[in-house]
Structures are given as C-alpha cells and as structure tokens.
Design a protein around this motif. Structure first.
Motif, PDB file in Angstrom:
ATOM      1  N   ALA A 193       5.581   3.501   5.574  1.00  0.00           N
ATOM      2  CA  ALA A 193       4.437   3.257   4.891  1.00  0.00           C
ATOM      3  C   ALA A 193       4.017   4.204   4.089  1.00  0.00           C
ATOM      4  O   ALA A 193       3.357   4.128   2.951  1.00  0.00           O
ATOM      5  CB  ALA A 193       3.474   2.764   5.951  1.00  0.00           C
ATOM      6  N   GLN A 194       4.046   5.471   4.572  1.00  0.00           N
ATOM      7  CA  GLN A 194       3.430   6.662   3.857  1.00  0.00           C
ATOM      8  C   GLN A 194       4.342   6.817   2.594  1.00  0.00           C
ATOM      9  O   GLN A 194       3.654   6.959   1.394  1.00  0.00           O
ATOM     10  CB  GLN A 194       3.572   8.056   4.694  1.00  0.00           C
ATOM     11  CG  GLN A 194       2.728   9.094   3.897  1.00  0.00           C
ATOM     12  CD  GLN A 194       3.047  10.333   4.672  1.00  0.00           C
ATOM     13  OE1 GLN A 194       3.876  10.535   5.294  1.00  0.00           O
ATOM     14  NE2 GLN A 194       1.806  11.068   4.594  1.00  0.00           N
ATOM     15  N   ARG A 195       5.437   6.805   2.461  1.00  0.00           N
ATOM     16  CA  ARG A 195       6.386   6.858   1.252  1.00  0.00           C
ATOM     17  C   ARG A 195       6.371   6.089   0.218  1.00  0.00           C
ATOM     18  O   ARG A 195       6.222   6.045  -0.731  1.00  0.00           O
ATOM     19  CB  ARG A 195       7.957   7.067   1.614  1.00  0.00           C
ATOM     20  CG  ARG A 195       9.103   7.107   0.861  1.00  0.00           C
ATOM     21  CD  ARG A 195       9.292   8.534   0.293  1.00  0.00           C
ATOM     22  NE  ARG A 195       9.957   9.342   1.279  1.00  0.00           N
ATOM     23  CZ  ARG A 195      11.166   9.380   1.256  1.00  0.00           C
ATOM     24  NH1 ARG A 195      12.116   8.979   0.323  1.00  0.00           N
ATOM     25  NH2 ARG A 195      11.517  10.245   2.289  1.00  0.00           N
ATOM     26  N   LEU A 196       6.071   4.595   0.979  1.00  0.00           N
ATOM     27  CA  LEU A 196       5.829   3.547   0.017  1.00  0.00           C
ATOM     28  C   LEU A 196       4.554   3.576  -0.818  1.00  0.00           C
ATOM     29  O   LEU A 196       4.483   3.480  -1.926  1.00  0.00           O
ATOM     30  CB  LEU A 196       6.086   2.071   0.594  1.00  0.00           C
ATOM     31  CG  LEU A 196       7.738   1.962   1.079  1.00  0.00           C
ATOM     32  CD1 LEU A 196       7.592   0.608   1.806  1.00  0.00           C
ATOM     33  CD2 LEU A 196       8.610   1.872  -0.031  1.00  0.00           C
ATOM     34  N   GLY A 197       3.473   4.050   0.137  1.00  0.00           N
ATOM     35  CA  GLY A 197       1.969   4.306  -0.380  1.00  0.00           C
ATOM     36  C   GLY A 197       1.989   5.262  -1.622  1.00  0.00           C
ATOM     37  O   GLY A 197       1.656   4.928  -2.524  1.00  0.00           O
ATOM     38  N   ASN A 198       2.902   6.339  -1.102  1.00  0.00           N
ATOM     39  CA  ASN A 198       2.806   7.621  -2.186  1.00  0.00           C
ATOM     40  C   ASN A 198       3.475   6.919  -3.491  1.00  0.00           C
ATOM     41  O   ASN A 198       3.074   7.407  -4.435  1.00  0.00           O
ATOM     42  CB  ASN A 198       3.753   8.576  -1.576  1.00  0.00           C
ATOM     43  CG  ASN A 198       2.748   9.285  -0.569  1.00  0.00           C
ATOM     44  OD1 ASN A 198       1.488   9.298  -0.515  1.00  0.00           O
ATOM     45  ND2 ASN A 198       3.547  10.205   0.506  1.00  0.00           N
ATOM     46  N   GLU A 199       4.478   6.465  -3.238  1.00  0.00           N
ATOM     47  CA  GLU A 199       5.238   5.662  -4.383  1.00  0.00           C
ATOM     48  C   GLU A 199       4.507   4.810  -5.365  1.00  0.00           C
ATOM     49  O   GLU A 199       4.395   4.982  -6.613  1.00  0.00           O
ATOM     50  CB  GLU A 199       6.637   4.883  -4.077  1.00  0.00           C
ATOM     51  CG  GLU A 199       7.789   5.245  -4.504  1.00  0.00           C
ATOM     52  CD  GLU A 199       9.002   4.520  -3.790  1.00  0.00           C
ATOM     53  OE1 GLU A 199       8.968   3.278  -3.812  1.00  0.00           O
ATOM     54  OE2 GLU A 199       9.812   5.360  -3.353  1.00  0.00           O
ATOM     55  N   ASN A 200       3.575   3.900  -4.604  1.00  0.00           N
ATOM     56  CA  ASN A 200       2.671   3.135  -5.404  1.00  0.00           C
ATOM     57  C   ASN A 200       1.720   3.859  -6.053  1.00  0.00           C
ATOM     58  O   ASN A 200       1.236   3.664  -7.203  1.00  0.00           O
ATOM     59  CB  ASN A 200       1.945   2.015  -4.369  1.00  0.00           C
ATOM     60  CG  ASN A 200       3.127   0.994  -4.013  1.00  0.00           C
ATOM     61  OD1 ASN A 200       4.213   1.048  -4.526  1.00  0.00           O
ATOM     62  ND2 ASN A 200       2.679   0.234  -2.981  1.00  0.00           N
ATOM     63  N   ASN A 201       1.086   4.894  -5.165  1.00  0.00           N
ATOM     64  CA  ASN A 201       0.064   5.762  -5.823  1.00  0.00           C
ATOM     65  C   ASN A 201       0.472   6.641  -7.150  1.00  0.00           C
ATOM     66  O   ASN A 201      -0.012   6.761  -8.052  1.00  0.00           O
ATOM     67  CB  ASN A 201      -0.439   6.872  -4.846  1.00  0.00           C
ATOM     68  CG  ASN A 201      -1.212   6.074  -3.654  1.00  0.00           C
ATOM     69  OD1 ASN A 201      -1.621   4.863  -3.856  1.00  0.00           O
ATOM     70  ND2 ASN A 201      -1.601   6.902  -2.639  1.00  0.00           N
ATOM     71  N   SER A 202       1.770   6.943  -7.087  1.00  0.00           N
ATOM     72  CA  SER A 202       2.334   7.809  -8.123  1.00  0.00           C
ATOM     73  C   SER A 202       2.558   6.898  -9.343  1.00  0.00           C
ATOM     74  O   SER A 202       2.326   7.174 -10.538  1.00  0.00           O
ATOM     75  CB  SER A 202       3.449   8.668  -7.967  1.00  0.00           C
ATOM     76  OG  SER A 202       4.673   7.987  -7.526  1.00  0.00           O
TER      77      SER A 202
END
Ligand code: IMP
Length: 206
Positions: A193-202
């Motif tokens: 969830a953190q990895r995908l969240g960061n991806e979306n944010n970036s």
C-alpha cells in the motif's frame, strides 16, 4: 490494480484477496491459471526467501505484479529442520500424516520441543523496481501427540501457548490472527500500500 499469486490454490487466492483488500481497496488477486501461466515451478531455493522470489518472478511473467510465498516449520533441536523441506519431510510425495510421524520420531526423547512457523512473501514489480520481501514468524512447541482436527500440515502438533491450543484446535480466524502467514500478509499489505501510494503521489506530483 491486479496482482498474480503464484498458486493454483483457490483458498490461498481468496485469503490474500480478503487481507490485501483491507489495505488496498480494489486490488484484484489472480491465480496462475487466470493469466494462462502453466508448468511447474521448481522451488529449489535454500531459504524461504529464495523460494518466495522464485515463485513471485514466475507469476510476474504475466506482466502484472507477481506475488509468491513459501512457508514451513523450523524446529530448534533439529537445527531448523524440516524448514524449506516441510512439505516433503518424509519423502517426495509425503502426506501430512507421514510428515508428522517423522517429526515425532525425530524428536523422541528430546526435551527441547521449541519450534517456529515461518512464512516469507515476495512481491515483484513489472517495472523491475526493488522487490518487497516480508516475513512472519510464530513461536510454539511440538506436542508428543497430535490434537485437533482443523487446519493442515503440522497444525495438530503445533502448540501455541498464548491461546493454549494447537493450530488445529483454532478456527481459521483465530489462526490467521496469530499465524506466520497472517503476519506476513499483513506486512506485505502495508508495504505494498505504501509503495503504490508513493507511486501515485510521485505521478501526481509530475
Ligand atoms: P507452503 O509453502 O505454504 O506450501 O507450506 C509448505 C509446507 O509447510 C506445508 O506443506 C506444511 O507442511 C508446512 N506448513 C506451512 N504453513 C503451515 C501451517 O500454517 N500449518 C501447518 N503446516 C504448515
């Protein structure tokens, strides 16, 4: 968001779907059959982590996120055996009964019956970014006589002191709450969830 679990086991797919959805709403877990990946995966790793990565990489051939898991029982007095050989401890096509009997025989007269279940889950990404590898462990003791009818594998011999039951005497939810697999999947869910969240944010920030 779709991910493929390196398994044909419907029960495992449903379990992962249920636990990951809590952290990543809308995620869809597919089986190898769903994405047309055939053939046997050769699990020749020396550690749970190596085997989990072998399976995850196989699932990632689909072009989607690949997830693989490997688990087993490690008995301290047996130098960590049966470990990665848990499924085939009593021979290549051994069933649970034969494996449990071999374990009891190996521990005959042994006062130290401490053991742990270990589960490693690996997640591989189609863009080649660093895999996520997480581990869950649950400590217990090996009884001299099996108890309980639920579960599978070494569950009837694995005494979980905190609940005063073997894993085979627990309901599925009770076991999931304390098991090596439950812990590993929760860790995976949080990390993914953190990895995908960061991806979306970036992507949003670009
Ligand atoms: P797998 O990697 O999840 O397929 O597990 C390999 C083997 O480890 C199984 O065939 C069982 O013998 C043992 N094992 C793993 N997890 C458990 C568990 O939760 N209960 C009992 N045996 C397990």
């Amino acid at each position: 968001m779709k991910a493929v679990l390196a398994s044909h086991n419907k029960h495992k797919i449903a379990e992962l779907q249920r636990l990951l959805s809590v952290y990543i709403p809308g995620i869809e877990i597919l089986s190898l059959a769903d994405v047309g990946l055939e053939g046997e995966i050769v699990e020749d790793g020396k550690t749970f982590g190596e085997n989990a990565l072998i399976k995850a990489n196989f699932a990632a051939r689909s072009g989607l996120i690949g997830i693989g898991d490997d688990s087993g029982l490690c008995v301290y007095a047996l130098d960590g055996a049966p470990g990665v050989y848990s499924a085939r401890y009593a021979g290549e096509n051994a069933n649970d009964k034969a494996n449990n009997e071999k374990l009891l025989e190996a521990l005959k007269g042994e006062p130290n019956r401490e053991a742990k279940f270990v589960c490693t889950v690996a997640c591989v990404f189609p863009d080649g970014s660093d895999p996520i590898v997480v581990e869950g462990e649950t400590e217990g003791e090996i009884l001299c006589v099996p108890r309980g009818e639920s579960g599978f594998g070494y569950d009837p011999l694995f005494w979980f002191d905190f609940d005063g039951k073997t894993f085979a005497e627990m309901s599925e939810d009770e076991k999931n709450a304390v098991s090596h697999r439950g812990k590993a999947i929760k860790k995976l869910a949080a990390a993914l969830a953190q990895r995908l969240g960061n991806e979306n944010n970036s992507t949003e920030n670009k």
